[in-house]
Design an enzyme around this catalytic site. Sequence first.
Site, PDB file in Angstrom:
ATOM      1  N   SER A  52      -0.737   0.488  -8.128  1.00 20.60           N
ATOM      2  CA  SER A  52      -0.940   1.693  -7.616  1.00 20.60           C
ATOM      3  C   SER A  52      -2.313   1.914  -6.703  1.00 20.60           C
ATOM      4  O   SER A  52      -3.291   0.987  -6.787  1.00 20.60           O
ATOM      5  CB  SER A  52      -0.703   2.791  -8.720  1.00 20.60           C
ATOM      6  OG  SER A  52      -1.751   2.700  -9.430  1.00 20.60           O
ATOM      7  N   ASP A  84       2.390   0.078  -4.898  1.00 19.18           N
ATOM      8  CA  ASP A  84       2.960   1.409  -5.615  1.00 19.18           C
ATOM      9  C   ASP A  84       2.607   2.447  -4.751  1.00 19.18           C
ATOM     10  O   ASP A  84       1.413   2.850  -4.945  1.00 19.18           O
ATOM     11  CB  ASP A  84       3.220   1.330  -7.184  1.00 19.18           C
ATOM     12  CG  ASP A  84       4.054   2.250  -7.504  1.00 19.18           C
ATOM     13  OD1 ASP A  84       5.232   2.556  -6.952  1.00 19.18           O
ATOM     14  OD2 ASP A  84       3.815   2.458  -8.774  1.00 19.18           O
TER      15      ASP A  84
END
Length: 307
Positions: A52, A84
């Site tokens: 992420s 992500d």
Amino acid sequence: MVRRFTNTKLLLKKAHKGKYAVGHFNVNNMEIVQGVVKAAEELNSPIILATSEGAIKYAGMNYLFSLAQEAAKNTKVPIAFHLDHGRDLKIIKQAINMGYSSVMFDGSNLSFEENIKITKKVVQWAHKKGVTVEAELGTIGGKEDTVEAKKIIYTNPEMAKEFVRRTGCDFLAIAIGTSHGAFKFKGKADLKQDLLKKINKTVNVPLVLHGASGVPAKVVKQAEKYGAKLSGVYGVPNQQIKQAIRNGITKFNTDTDLRLAFDAGVRKIIKTKPKEFDPRHILGPARELITEVAKERILVFGSKNKA
Ligand code: G3H
Ligand code: 13P
Ligand code: ZN
């Protein structure tokens, strides 16, 4: 030697055909990468390692990329590497240029038209480099480090069809009732399986479910035994994951379960061995618990022996 990661889209297409799903596992450090990869190796399963923007902020994109490369170089199981919840276009471009297998553009906080406009732009950049793109329509609830949404907005099947046609995205994250984090439901898990069936009929790209952690009772119990306060945690039950695979999901995102495993592993050592201060002896058991939890996810997704 630099080994190319596996193409995420190809993994998902194969899974869709074979009626199983592939696990997306969020990674933030070496122990999590190693724990998850070991699980995939032991079960001969493909996996997607994902970072992420929060993970990149914490560890650095180069570090995480190198760890994943090292894993891919030294294993026979297919490993895809994915960005992500990309929202920062600079980070998305960097990931594409660095050699990620796929990137997600998360425009779920934007209007329909704005989400289409930027997703389309990301698809153009990514496809030029052979990188595939996940987009999101609807809103998954919950709050993580850099990913936050106050409430769930369910995906509309007709809008999803138009969104995929106009953006050219390769796979689509949809909202059918899950949320990020450990507190997904109050009382009863409520996934809109009928809505999923409808979306699967109208949309012709693989579908992704975020917020798919199961929050395993055994791990929660261990964490609580050694001091964690986790009352009210609730994940997606395994039967609902299996039903969602039958109804069309081919990629499930898991982060919370790995965080809980890490936490439970570390807590146990700190509490039971107060004289221990060697990080290897503290983090090693956490890494083992991550492998155990990731193996359970892989078995539920049905990707064992699909490498
Ligand atoms: O979906 C969100 C992931 O769990 C990443 O969370 O932004 O806290 O790294 P993070
Ligand atoms: P969980 O919080 O359920 O693990 O979901 C993670 C996720 O969706 C990452 O994109
Ligand atoms: Zn997510």
